[in-house]
Write a protein that holds these residues in place. Structure first.
Motif, mmCIF file in Angstrom:
data_model
loop_
_atom_site.group_PDB
_atom_site.id
_atom_site.type_symbol
_atom_site.label_atom_id
_atom_site.label_comp_id
_atom_site.label_asym_id
_atom_site.label_seq_id
_atom_site.Cartn_x
_atom_site.Cartn_y
_atom_site.Cartn_z
ATOM 1 N N TRP A 1 -52.366 -56.589 22.922
ATOM 2 C CA TRP A 1 -53.083 -57.109 21.781
ATOM 3 C C TRP A 1 -53.949 -56.001 21.189
ATOM 4 O O TRP A 1 -54.335 -55.067 21.883
ATOM 5 N N GLN A 2 -54.229 -56.133 19.913
ATOM 6 C CA GLN A 2 -55.103 -55.197 19.217
ATOM 7 C C GLN A 2 -56.270 -55.971 18.620
ATOM 8 O O GLN A 2 -56.088 -57.053 18.065
ATOM 9 N N PRO A 3 -57.480 -55.459 18.776
ATOM 10 C CA PRO A 3 -58.630 -56.149 18.183
ATOM 11 C C PRO A 3 -58.454 -56.312 16.678
ATOM 12 O O PRO A 3 -58.003 -55.404 15.983
ATOM 13 N N GLY A 4 -58.784 -57.489 16.218
ATOM 14 C CA GLY A 4 -58.681 -57.760 14.790
ATOM 15 C C GLY A 4 -60.012 -57.599 14.096
ATOM 16 O O GLY A 4 -60.887 -56.860 14.547
ATOM 17 N N ALA A 5 -60.172 -58.314 13.019
ATOM 18 C CA ALA A 5 -61.427 -58.372 12.255
ATOM 19 C C ALA A 5 -61.911 -57.000 11.809
ATOM 20 O O ALA A 5 -63.105 -56.753 11.686
ATOM 21 N N GLY A 6 -60.970 -56.055 11.577
ATOM 22 C CA GLY A 6 -61.356 -54.749 11.075
ATOM 23 C C GLY A 6 -61.943 -53.808 12.099
ATOM 24 O O GLY A 6 -62.465 -52.748 11.746
ATOM 25 N N LEU A 7 -61.875 -54.147 13.363
ATOM 26 C CA LEU A 7 -62.396 -53.259 14.402
ATOM 27 C C LEU A 7 -61.581 -51.972 14.455
ATOM 28 O O LEU A 7 -60.355 -51.998 14.511
ATOM 29 N N GLN A 8 -62.269 -50.845 14.443
ATOM 30 C CA GLN A 8 -61.628 -49.554 14.614
ATOM 31 C C GLN A 8 -61.849 -49.077 16.042
ATOM 32 O O GLN A 8 -62.978 -49.072 16.531
ATOM 33 N N MET A 9 -60.775 -48.683 16.716
ATOM 34 C CA MET A 9 -60.889 -48.311 18.113
ATOM 35 C C MET A 9 -60.887 -46.793 18.280
ATOM 36 O O MET A 9 -60.097 -46.077 17.668
ATOM 37 N N ALA A 10 -61.770 -46.300 19.138
ATOM 38 C CA ALA A 10 -61.829 -44.877 19.456
ATOM 39 C C ALA A 10 -60.627 -44.486 20.316
ATOM 40 O O ALA A 10 -60.026 -45.319 21.001
ATOM 41 N N ALA A 11 -60.292 -43.214 20.292
ATOM 42 C CA ALA A 11 -59.103 -42.735 21.009
ATOM 43 C C ALA A 11 -59.313 -42.698 22.513
ATOM 44 O O ALA A 11 -58.352 -42.805 23.278
ATOM 45 N N THR A 12 -60.546 -42.533 22.950
ATOM 46 C CA THR A 12 -60.807 -42.402 24.389
ATOM 47 C C THR A 12 -61.791 -43.470 24.846
ATOM 48 O O THR A 12 -62.690 -43.865 24.104
ATOM 49 N N PRO A 13 -61.642 -43.952 26.091
ATOM 50 C CA PRO A 13 -62.569 -44.953 26.625
ATOM 51 C C PRO A 13 -63.822 -44.303 27.197
ATOM 52 O O PRO A 13 -63.906 -43.079 27.340
ATOM 53 N N ILE A 14 -64.792 -45.138 27.535
ATOM 54 C CA ILE A 14 -65.976 -44.733 28.286
ATOM 55 C C ILE A 14 -65.946 -45.514 29.591
ATOM 56 O O ILE A 14 -65.750 -46.734 29.586
ATOM 57 N N ARG A 15 -66.136 -44.818 30.711
ATOM 58 C CA ARG A 15 -66.029 -45.485 32.019
ATOM 59 C C ARG A 15 -67.394 -45.561 32.705
ATOM 60 O O ARG A 15 -68.251 -44.708 32.506
ATOM 61 N N PHE A 16 -67.525 -46.584 33.532
ATOM 62 C CA PHE A 16 -68.781 -46.856 34.217
ATOM 63 C C PHE A 16 -68.516 -47.202 35.675
ATOM 64 O O PHE A 16 -67.448 -47.709 36.022
ATOM 65 N N MET B 1 -70.652 -52.951 36.499
ATOM 66 C CA MET B 1 -70.564 -53.800 35.322
ATOM 67 C C MET B 1 -71.852 -53.837 34.515
ATOM 68 O O MET B 1 -71.823 -53.970 33.288
ATOM 69 N N ARG B 2 -72.995 -53.705 35.178
ATOM 70 C CA ARG B 2 -74.250 -53.816 34.443
ATOM 71 C C ARG B 2 -74.345 -52.741 33.361
ATOM 72 O O ARG B 2 -74.817 -53.003 32.250
ATOM 73 N N SER B 3 -73.883 -51.528 33.691
ATOM 74 C CA SER B 3 -73.912 -50.452 32.691
ATOM 75 C C SER B 3 -72.959 -50.741 31.541
ATOM 76 O O SER B 3 -73.262 -50.435 30.378
ATOM 77 N N GLN B 4 -71.796 -51.332 31.842
ATOM 78 C CA GLN B 4 -70.866 -51.719 30.778
ATOM 79 C C GLN B 4 -71.527 -52.724 29.839
ATOM 80 O O GLN B 4 -71.400 -52.624 28.607
ATOM 81 N N PHE B 5 -72.205 -53.682 30.431
ATOM 82 C CA PHE B 5 -72.890 -54.699 29.644
ATOM 83 C C PHE B 5 -73.937 -54.074 28.721
ATOM 84 O O PHE B 5 -73.999 -54.373 27.526
ATOM 85 N N GLU B 6 -74.749 -53.179 29.268
ATOM 86 C CA GLU B 6 -75.786 -52.541 28.462
ATOM 87 C C GLU B 6 -75.181 -51.652 27.376
ATOM 88 O O GLU B 6 -75.719 -51.545 26.272
ATOM 89 N N ALA B 7 -74.051 -51.014 27.689
ATOM 90 C CA ALA B 7 -73.374 -50.189 26.682
ATOM 91 C C ALA B 7 -72.858 -51.050 25.530
ATOM 92 O O ALA B 7 -72.943 -50.656 24.350
ATOM 93 N N ALA B 8 -72.316 -52.209 25.858
ATOM 94 C CA ALA B 8 -71.867 -53.125 24.802
ATOM 95 C C ALA B 8 -73.051 -53.582 23.956
ATOM 96 O O ALA B 8 -72.967 -53.656 22.724
ATOM 97 N N ARG B 9 -74.179 -53.880 24.590
ATOM 98 C CA ARG B 9 -75.376 -54.292 23.858
ATOM 99 C C ARG B 9 -75.899 -53.180 22.958
ATOM 100 O O ARG B 9 -76.534 -53.441 21.930
ATOM 101 N N ALA B 10 -75.626 -51.934 23.354
ATOM 102 C CA ALA B 10 -76.064 -50.790 22.549
ATOM 103 C C ALA B 10 -75.081 -50.464 21.425
ATOM 104 O O ALA B 10 -75.304 -49.508 20.674
#
Length: 291
Positions: A188-203, A206-215
Motif C-alpha cells: 500500500w502507498q499512503p494517500g492524501a498527498g503524503l510524500q514519502m522520503a527515500a530512506t527510513p529512520i530507525r529507533f 517504540m517510545r522514540s518512534q512515537f515522539e518522532a511521529a509527534r515531532a
C-alpha cells in the motif's frame, strides 16, 4: 550462581542477571567448588568456561533450580497477606501510557504490598517467579500455555499514524519511522498527498518512534490506544487498523490464589474492561476499518 555463570559466560553477566556484586559471584563459585572438591570452571581472560565436571552437572543444576522455584511458588500460593513483594510484568507502553494511574490507585489502597513493575516486551517465566502476574499481548489466535491461568481482556489493535501537518499542501516528505528490525509495509502507498522520503529512520524502542511521529518526522506503527490519544497524530488515511492479537492477564497455577495476586488481578481486570474500546481502536479519529 553456578547456573548464571554457566549461561552468561562471565562473572559480570551473572552478577547483572542476579542483581548482586561480581565479588559475591566469585566467592559463591569458590565455595561451591570447595564443597564439591572439584573445579567447575576454567577461567581464561575471555570469561568462564565449564570444565568437564561443570558440564556434567549443568542439567542437574537446572533441575534443582526449577524445583526450588516450584517450592517457592507453592509456598507463595498459600500466602493470604496483603503485604510483601508482588511482581507485575507488562509491555512498556501499557505501563507508561495506559495503566500507571491504575497502579497508583492500587498502591494507595495497599501500601504494604511492595509492587515491582517490570515494563518489558520480554516474556517472563511465571513458573520461575520472574514475575507473579503478566499482562501480555498474545499474537494471533494463540492461547497461553497450559500451565498458566489466564483471563482474556479484549482485542489489541494497531495502526499507522502521522502528524497532521504532514497532510497539508507543501508539507515535507515523511520518513518511515521503524524499529531496529522492522520493515516498511508493502502493498500500500499512503494517500492524501503524503510524500514519502527515500530512506527510513530507525529507533531502538517504540517510545522514540512515537515522539518522532509527534515531532512531524514521518509515519510510525503504534498501538491504537497510544496513537488515538494524541491530538497531533492522525491515522494514515485509507489504511485500516489491524487486529494483532488479544490481551491476556496471566498468573501461574501455583500462585494465583495468593491474596495480593488476586487483588491486583481483580483491579487490572476491572480497569482493562473499561479500556476495551481504546485498545480495539474504537475512536473518533478516522474510521475503524480492520485489516
Amino acid at each position: 550462581m553456578f547456573l548464571a555463570v554457566a549461561e552468561g559466560g562471565t562473572v559480570r553477566a551473572a552478577a547483572d542477571a542476579l542483581g548482586v556484586n561480581h565479588a559475591t559471584i566469585i566467592r559463591g563459585i569458590g565455595r561451591l567448588e570447595e564443597r564439591l572438591e572439584t573445579k567447575l570452571f576454567d577461567k581464561p581472560s575471555t570469561g568462564y568456561r565449564l570444565t568437564d565436571a561443570g558440564a556434567d552437572v549443568v542439567d542437574l543444576a537446572r533441575q534443582m533450580s526449577k524445583a526450588s522455584s516450584q517450592l517457592e511458588a507453592r509456598i507463595f500460593g498459600r500466602d493470604q497477606s496483603v503485604s510483601g513483594p508482588l511482581r507485575l510484568t507488562l509491555p512498556v507502553s501499557f505501563a507508561t501510557d495506559l495503566l500507571m494511574p491504575t497502579l497508583a490507585t492500587f498502591r494507595a489502597a495497599y501500601p504494604d504490598i511492595a509492587l515491582e513493575i517490570i515494563g518489558s516486551g520480554a516474556v517472563a517465566n511465571l513458573g520461575n517467579r520472574e514475575a507473579d502476574i503478566a499482562l501480555r499481548v498474545v499474537v494471533g489466535d494463540k492461547s497461553p500455555p497450559d500451565n498458566l491461568y489466564g483471563t482474556r481482556l479484549g482485542a489489541f489493535h494497531t495502526g499507522y499514524y502521522v502528524h497532521r501537518s504532514l497532510l497539508e499542501d507543501g508539507a515535507p516528505a515523511a520518513a518511515w519511522l521503524l524499529g531496529a528490525d522492522e520493515m516498511a509495509p508493502s502493498g500500500w502507498q499512503p494517500g492524501a498527498g503524503l510524500q514519502m522520503a527515500a530512506t527510513p529512520i530507525r529507533f531502538a524502542e517504540m517510545r522514540s518512534q512515537f515522539e518522532a511521529a509527534r515531532a512531524g518526522m514521518g509515519i510510525t506503527h503504534l498501538p491504537c490506544f497510544l496513537g488515538d490519544a494524541d491530538p497531533d497524530l492522525i491515522r494514515v488515511p485509507g489504511v485500516p487498523i489491524a487486529h494483532v492479537g488479544d490481551i491476556w492477564l496471566l498468573t501461574h497455577a501455583d500462585t494465583r490464589q495468593t491474596k495480593r495476586v488476586r487483588l491486583l488481578c481483580d483491579h487490572i481486570r476491572g480497569v482493562m474492561r473499561g479500556l476495551a474500546g481504546k485498545l480495539a481502536g474504537q475512536s473518533e479519529k478516522g474510521d475503524v476499518e480492520i485489516a
